[in-house]
Design an enzyme around this catalytic site. Structure first.
Site, PDB file in Angstrom:
ATOM      1  N   ARG A   1      -3.574  -6.197  -8.422  1.00 37.05           N
ATOM      2  CA  ARG A   1      -4.524  -5.418  -7.610  1.00 37.05           C
ATOM      3  C   ARG A   1      -5.186  -4.338  -8.472  1.00 37.05           C
ATOM      4  NH1 ARG A   1      -5.725  -3.733  -2.248  1.00 37.05           N
ATOM      5  NH2 ARG A   1      -5.563  -1.495  -1.837  1.00 37.05           N
TER       6      ARG A   1
ATOM      7  N   TYR B   1      -9.136   4.516 -10.878  1.00 38.73           N
ATOM      8  CA  TYR B   1      -9.612   3.484 -11.805  1.00 38.73           C
ATOM      9  C   TYR B   1     -10.685   4.003 -12.748  1.00 38.73           C
ATOM     10  CZ  TYR B   1      -6.915   0.740  -8.584  1.00 38.73           C
ATOM     11  OH  TYR B   1      -5.877   0.271  -7.810  1.00 38.73           O
TER      12      TYR B   1
ATOM     13  N   HIS C   1      -9.265   0.920   0.833  1.00 37.39           N
ATOM     14  CA  HIS C   1      -8.853   2.322   0.733  1.00 37.39           C
ATOM     15  C   HIS C   1      -9.623   3.159   1.748  1.00 37.39           C
ATOM     16  CE1 HIS C   1      -7.483   1.945  -3.749  1.00 37.39           C
ATOM     17  NE2 HIS C   1      -6.544   1.570  -2.906  1.00 37.39           N
TER      18      HIS C   1
ATOM     19  N   HIS D   1       1.333  -5.635  -7.451  1.00 38.88           N
ATOM     20  CA  HIS D   1       0.320  -4.569  -7.379  1.00 38.88           C
ATOM     21  C   HIS D   1      -0.442  -4.417  -8.694  1.00 38.88           C
ATOM     22  CE1 HIS D   1      -0.776  -2.011  -4.040  1.00 38.88           C
ATOM     23  NE2 HIS D   1      -1.043  -1.016  -4.863  1.00 38.88           N
TER      24      HIS D   1
ATOM     25  N   ARG E   1      -3.349  -6.506  -1.152  1.00 34.17           N
ATOM     26  CA  ARG E   1      -1.959  -6.092  -1.237  1.00 34.17           C
ATOM     27  C   ARG E   1      -1.057  -7.296  -0.994  1.00 34.17           C
ATOM     28  NH1 ARG E   1      -4.705  -2.454   2.158  1.00 34.17           N
ATOM     29  NH2 ARG E   1      -4.878  -0.320   1.336  1.00 34.17           N
TER      30      ARG E   1
ATOM     31  N   LYS F   1      -3.622  -1.979   6.175  1.00 33.51           N
ATOM     32  CA  LYS F   1      -2.786  -0.946   6.784  1.00 33.51           C
ATOM     33  C   LYS F   1      -3.329  -0.573   8.159  1.00 33.51           C
ATOM     34  CE  LYS F   1      -1.038   1.080   2.498  1.00 33.51           C
ATOM     35  NZ  LYS F   1      -0.917   2.302   1.673  1.00 33.51           N
TER      36      LYS F   1
END
Length: 306
Positions: free
Chosen positions: A245, A277, A268, A242, A147, A171
């Protein structure tokens, strides 16, 4: 309600250790929410808030044609706020438990083809310190799939270039180790040798990527770097950091990498986030089939241009 909002801020930054951008987003949403409750619902204390008040606020967002994704983000913040209120015993129940998120349209993200990524990288020059930095930025973003918030937080101490890895904090400050390819490693080494000392200007900082003032580069600068690079390469897609990414993940899946490994590389928490994806791959597969197979379409459509 302001005193509760301030305590909620401490909860987000302290106990949850969320990123600055996430905290700002949550606080903005809660400020609007509490303002609505006070002005239109006459609620001045959390214990007075009822489920219908939450639904009334969400309905007000819908009436103003706020995107469903933004409505869902607001509800996430509101649910977090009410969870905090319950934890701190300011309320006796969580009134948001029965409130469901609005249905969202599943939009496939924009991705670049491998050829388009190569065009962007080939268009990048290395004639001055900023160009050298910009090439390293794009190489690292595409090579790692990280990110933009993770990129601008990278420090010199996070580099493991001898073994081809970077230590990244995602995160919630969750740590993960991700590999990068040789072109990205070489671009980083060149940046560290030829560009960063010039940008540093005798200052002291451990941040990896610097701006012209010798301080950490901003996400806004990264956006501009990506936009300018795409324009110079003749790419007309509306791309963002992004996008690199998304492209990284899509290309890895095309090359046969297991979805669970891609999930781990991207950081994730939920595999369902990564599954987007597979939808991209299926769409591309169908497009290829329709283009290539002689009986994929009705004859009238197949031969109409002959």
């Amino acid at each position: 309600m302001q005193s509760y909002q301030k305590e909620y801020e401490y909860y987000l930054t302290g106990e949850l250790a969320l990123s600055l951008n996430t905290v700002k987003s949550y606080l903005h949403d809660i400020e609007k929410y509490c303002g609505f409750l006070t002005k239109y619902r006459g609620k001045n204390h959390p214990e007075d808030i009822e489920t219908q008040d939450v639904r009334a606020y969400l309905a007000s967002l819908k009436r103003r044609h706020i995107a469903s994704s933004s409505q869902a983000r607001n509800l996430t913040a509101i649910k977090s706020f009410h969870k905090f209120l319950l934890l701190e015993k300011y309320v006796t129940k969580n009134v948001t438990k029965a409130v469901d998120a609005p249905k969202q349209e599943k939009k496939l993200p924009i991705i670049l083809s491998i050829a388009e990524v190569e065009r962007i990288l080939a268009s990048l020059k290395k004639d001055n310190p900023l160009q050298i930095r910009n090439k390293a930025v794009i190489e690292v973003l595409y090579s790692s799939g990280m990110r933009v918030s993770e990129l601008i937080s990278l420090r010199l101490s996070d580099l493991r270039l001898q073994i081809g890895f970077l230590q990244v904090y995602g995160k919630g400050r969750k740590e993960r180790i991700i590999p990068i390819g040789e072109p990205a490693i070489e671009a980083l080494k060149f940046y560290l040798r030829e560009s960063r000392p010039v940008l540093l200007k005798n200052k002291q900082t451990d941040f990896l990527f610097l701006n012209t003032r010798g301080t950490s580069i901003t996400r806004e600068s990264i956006w501009k770097i990506i936009k300018d690079a795409a324009k110079d390469a003749g790419i007309n897609k509306n791309i963002t950091p992004h996008t690199l990414r998304h492209s990284f993940a899509s290309h890895m899946l095309e090359q046969g990498l297991d979805l669970r490994l891609i999930q781990e590389l991207l950081g994730h928490e939920d595999i369902s986030t990564t599954e987007i994806y597979t939808h991209i791959r299926n769409v591309k597969l169908k497009e290829t089939y329709l283009h290539a197979h002689p009986r994929a379409r009705k004859k009238g459509r197949l031969y109409e241009k002959i």
